[in-house]
Design a protein around this motif. Structure first.
Motif, PDB file in Angstrom:
ATOM      1  N   ASP A   1       0.773  -1.103   0.126  1.00  0.00           N
ATOM      2  CA  ASP A   1       0.163  -0.118  -0.052  1.00  0.00           C
ATOM      3  C   ASP A   1       0.919   1.365  -0.020  1.00  0.00           C
ATOM      4  OD1 ASP A   1      -2.050   1.820   0.387  1.00  0.00           O
ATOM      5  OD2 ASP A   1      -2.397   1.230   2.276  1.00  0.00           O
ATOM      6  N   ASP A   2       0.667   2.161  -0.859  1.00  0.00           N
ATOM      7  CA  ASP A   2       1.566   3.301  -1.021  1.00  0.00           C
ATOM      8  C   ASP A   2       1.007   4.368  -0.407  1.00  0.00           C
ATOM      9  OD1 ASP A   2      -0.558   3.965  -2.753  1.00  0.00           O
ATOM     10  OD2 ASP A   2       0.453   3.677  -4.532  1.00  0.00           O
ATOM     11  N   GLY A   3      -0.284   4.223   0.322  1.00  0.00           N
ATOM     12  CA  GLY A   3      -0.605   5.398   1.153  1.00  0.00           C
ATOM     13  C   GLY A   3      -1.681   6.443   0.519  1.00  0.00           C
ATOM     14  N   LEU A   4      -1.716   5.975  -0.812  1.00  0.00           N
ATOM     15  CA  LEU A   4      -2.471   7.277  -1.887  1.00  0.00           C
ATOM     16  C   LEU A   4      -3.946   6.602  -1.858  1.00  0.00           C
ATOM     17  CD1 LEU A   4      -0.116   7.292  -5.208  1.00  0.00           C
ATOM     18  CD2 LEU A   4      -0.302   9.056  -3.061  1.00  0.00           C
ATOM     19  N   LEU A   5      -4.630   8.069  -1.817  1.00  0.00           N
ATOM     20  CA  LEU A   5      -6.189   7.793  -1.845  1.00  0.00           C
ATOM     21  C   LEU A   5      -6.577   7.248  -3.469  1.00  0.00           C
ATOM     22  CD1 LEU A   5      -7.263  10.951   0.004  1.00  0.00           C
ATOM     23  CD2 LEU A   5      -7.236   8.604   0.834  1.00  0.00           C
ATOM     24  N   LEU A   6      -7.680   6.542  -3.431  1.00  0.00           N
ATOM     25  CA  LEU A   6      -8.064   6.179  -4.654  1.00  0.00           C
ATOM     26  C   LEU A   6      -9.673   6.648  -5.199  1.00  0.00           C
ATOM     27  CD1 LEU A   6      -7.586   2.279  -4.002  1.00  0.00           C
ATOM     28  CD2 LEU A   6      -6.137   3.690  -5.581  1.00  0.00           C
ATOM     29  N   ILE A   7      -9.378   6.783  -6.536  1.00  0.00           N
ATOM     30  CA  ILE A   7     -10.821   7.278  -6.861  1.00  0.00           C
ATOM     31  C   ILE A   7     -11.616   6.061  -7.445  1.00  0.00           C
ATOM     32  CG2 ILE A   7     -12.147   8.821  -8.555  1.00  0.00           C
ATOM     33  CD1 ILE A   7      -9.907  10.760  -8.340  1.00  0.00           C
ATOM     34  N   ARG A   8     -12.519   5.600  -7.020  1.00  0.00           N
ATOM     35  CA  ARG A   8     -13.146   4.279  -7.465  1.00  0.00           C
ATOM     36  C   ARG A   8     -14.431   4.423  -8.373  1.00  0.00           C
ATOM     37  NH1 ARG A   8     -11.192  -0.256  -4.635  1.00  0.00           N
ATOM     38  NH2 ARG A   8     -10.058   0.549  -2.701  1.00  0.00           N
ATOM     39  N   VAL A  29      -2.056  12.556 -15.349  1.00  0.00           N
ATOM     40  CA  VAL A  29      -1.091  12.554 -14.113  1.00  0.00           C
ATOM     41  C   VAL A  29      -0.367  13.980 -13.960  1.00  0.00           C
ATOM     42  CG1 VAL A  29       1.212  11.896 -13.695  1.00  0.00           C
ATOM     43  CG2 VAL A  29      -0.165  10.142 -14.510  1.00  0.00           C
ATOM     44  N   GLY A  30      -0.644  14.539 -12.776  1.00  0.00           N
ATOM     45  CA  GLY A  30      -0.199  15.720 -12.352  1.00  0.00           C
ATOM     46  C   GLY A  30      -1.472  16.661 -12.094  1.00  0.00           C
ATOM     47  N   SER A  31      -2.560  16.242 -12.647  1.00  0.00           N
ATOM     48  CA  SER A  31      -3.848  17.289 -12.655  1.00  0.00           C
ATOM     49  C   SER A  31      -4.203  17.361 -11.332  1.00  0.00           C
ATOM     50  CB  SER A  31      -5.031  16.642 -13.579  1.00  0.00           C
ATOM     51  OG  SER A  31      -4.609  16.542 -14.731  1.00  0.00           O
ATOM     52  N   ALA A  56      -9.878  15.850  -2.709  1.00  0.00           N
ATOM     53  CA  ALA A  56      -9.002  16.984  -3.459  1.00  0.00           C
ATOM     54  C   ALA A  56      -7.732  16.469  -3.470  1.00  0.00           C
ATOM     55  CB  ALA A  56      -9.097  18.213  -2.738  1.00  0.00           C
ATOM     56  N   GLY A  57      -6.690  16.753  -4.452  1.00  0.00           N
ATOM     57  CA  GLY A  57      -5.504  16.260  -4.543  1.00  0.00           C
ATOM     58  C   GLY A  57      -4.875  16.358  -5.747  1.00  0.00           C
ATOM     59  N   THR A  58      -3.790  15.553  -5.944  1.00  0.00           N
ATOM     60  CA  THR A  58      -3.089  15.575  -7.606  1.00  0.00           C
ATOM     61  C   THR A  58      -3.017  14.232  -7.717  1.00  0.00           C
ATOM     62  OG1 THR A  58      -1.677  17.180  -6.942  1.00  0.00           O
ATOM     63  CG2 THR A  58      -1.122  16.082  -8.581  1.00  0.00           C
ATOM     64  N   VAL A  70     -15.294  -1.580 -16.701  1.00  0.00           N
ATOM     65  CA  VAL A  70     -14.745  -1.211 -15.284  1.00  0.00           C
ATOM     66  C   VAL A  70     -16.021  -1.800 -14.520  1.00  0.00           C
ATOM     67  CG1 VAL A  70     -13.638   0.698 -15.493  1.00  0.00           C
ATOM     68  CG2 VAL A  70     -15.807   1.060 -14.977  1.00  0.00           C
ATOM     69  N   GLU A  71     -15.563  -2.249 -13.000  1.00  0.00           N
ATOM     70  CA  GLU A  71     -16.458  -2.766 -12.335  1.00  0.00           C
ATOM     71  C   GLU A  71     -16.808  -1.875 -11.024  1.00  0.00           C
ATOM     72  OE1 GLU A  71     -18.094  -5.814 -12.426  1.00  0.00           O
ATOM     73  OE2 GLU A  71     -17.064  -5.964 -14.495  1.00  0.00           O
ATOM     74  N   PHE A  72     -18.049  -2.064 -10.503  1.00  0.00           N
ATOM     75  CA  PHE A  72     -18.360  -1.336  -9.184  1.00  0.00           C
ATOM     76  C   PHE A  72     -17.047  -1.464  -8.340  1.00  0.00           C
ATOM     77  CE2 PHE A  72     -19.809  -0.985  -4.719  1.00  0.00           C
ATOM     78  CZ  PHE A  72     -20.450  -0.079  -4.840  1.00  0.00           C
ATOM     79  N   GLY A  73     -16.555  -0.252  -7.866  1.00  0.00           N
ATOM     80  CA  GLY A  73     -15.776  -0.184  -6.689  1.00  0.00           C
ATOM     81  C   GLY A  73     -14.250  -0.336  -7.343  1.00  0.00           C
ATOM     82  N   GLN A  74     -14.146  -0.536  -8.461  1.00  0.00           N
ATOM     83  CA  GLN A  74     -12.625  -0.602  -9.192  1.00  0.00           C
ATOM     84  C   GLN A  74     -11.740   0.774  -9.080  1.00  0.00           C
ATOM     85  OE1 GLN A  74     -12.613  -2.434 -13.003  1.00  0.00           O
ATOM     86  NE2 GLN A  74     -10.726  -1.521 -13.545  1.00  0.00           N
ATOM     87  N   PRO A  75     -10.700   0.565  -8.771  1.00  0.00           N
ATOM     88  CA  PRO A  75      -9.852   1.964  -8.622  1.00  0.00           C
ATOM     89  C   PRO A  75      -9.530   2.350 -10.173  1.00  0.00           C
ATOM     90  CG  PRO A  75      -8.815   0.076  -7.149  1.00  0.00           C
ATOM     91  CD  PRO A  75     -10.041  -0.406  -7.959  1.00  0.00           C
ATOM     92  N   LEU A  76      -9.908   3.737 -10.329  1.00  0.00           N
ATOM     93  CA  LEU A  76      -9.523   4.220 -11.545  1.00  0.00           C
ATOM     94  C   LEU A  76      -8.463   5.117 -11.639  1.00  0.00           C
ATOM     95  CD1 LEU A  76     -13.251   5.256 -12.340  1.00  0.00           C
ATOM     96  CD2 LEU A  76     -12.250   3.371 -12.988  1.00  0.00           C
ATOM     97  N   PHE A  77      -8.241   6.029 -10.441  1.00  0.00           N
ATOM     98  CA  PHE A  77      -7.038   6.851 -10.255  1.00  0.00           C
ATOM     99  C   PHE A  77      -6.505   6.650  -8.854  1.00  0.00           C
ATOM    100  CE2 PHE A  77     -10.307   8.787 -13.118  1.00  0.00           C
ATOM    101  CZ  PHE A  77      -9.643   9.012 -14.127  1.00  0.00           C
ATOM    102  N   LYS A  78      -5.176   7.124  -8.676  1.00  0.00           N
ATOM    103  CA  LYS A  78      -4.604   7.242  -7.518  1.00  0.00           C
ATOM    104  C   LYS A  78      -4.271   8.746  -7.327  1.00  0.00           C
ATOM    105  CE  LYS A  78      -2.424   2.998  -6.640  1.00  0.00           C
ATOM    106  NZ  LYS A  78      -0.945   2.368  -6.546  1.00  0.00           N
TER     107      LYS A  78
END
Length: 78
Positions: A1-8, A29-31, A56-58, A70-78
């Protein structure tokens, strides 16, 4: 786990990174994002649903490709 939040993914469907194939992606990336930032569209049963970051974040990484299912709950972005 890299400690980053996920957008699912909040639903099952097809991931689209931009409004149309000619448009730039909503985010990359970087947005910087806010809770109201649209990060992608997910198409389900011919309805295109805008997906907001809800935090909020990057954007550190994009975990799916344009047109991927994609499936329900699948991570899309970190």
């Amino acid at each position: 786990d890299d400690g980053l939040l996920l957008i699912r993914s909040p639903t099952v469907g097809t991931f689209y990174s931009a409004q149309t194939p000619e448009d730039p992606p909503f985010v990359s990336v970087g947005s910087k994002v806010t809770p109201a930032t649209t990060v992608c569209l997910i198409e389900a049963m011919k309805v295109f649903n805008p997906i907001n970051a809800e935090l909020a974040g990057t954007i550190e990484s994009v975990l799916v490709k344009n047109g991927d299912p994609v499936e329900f709950g699948q991570p899309l972005f970190k």
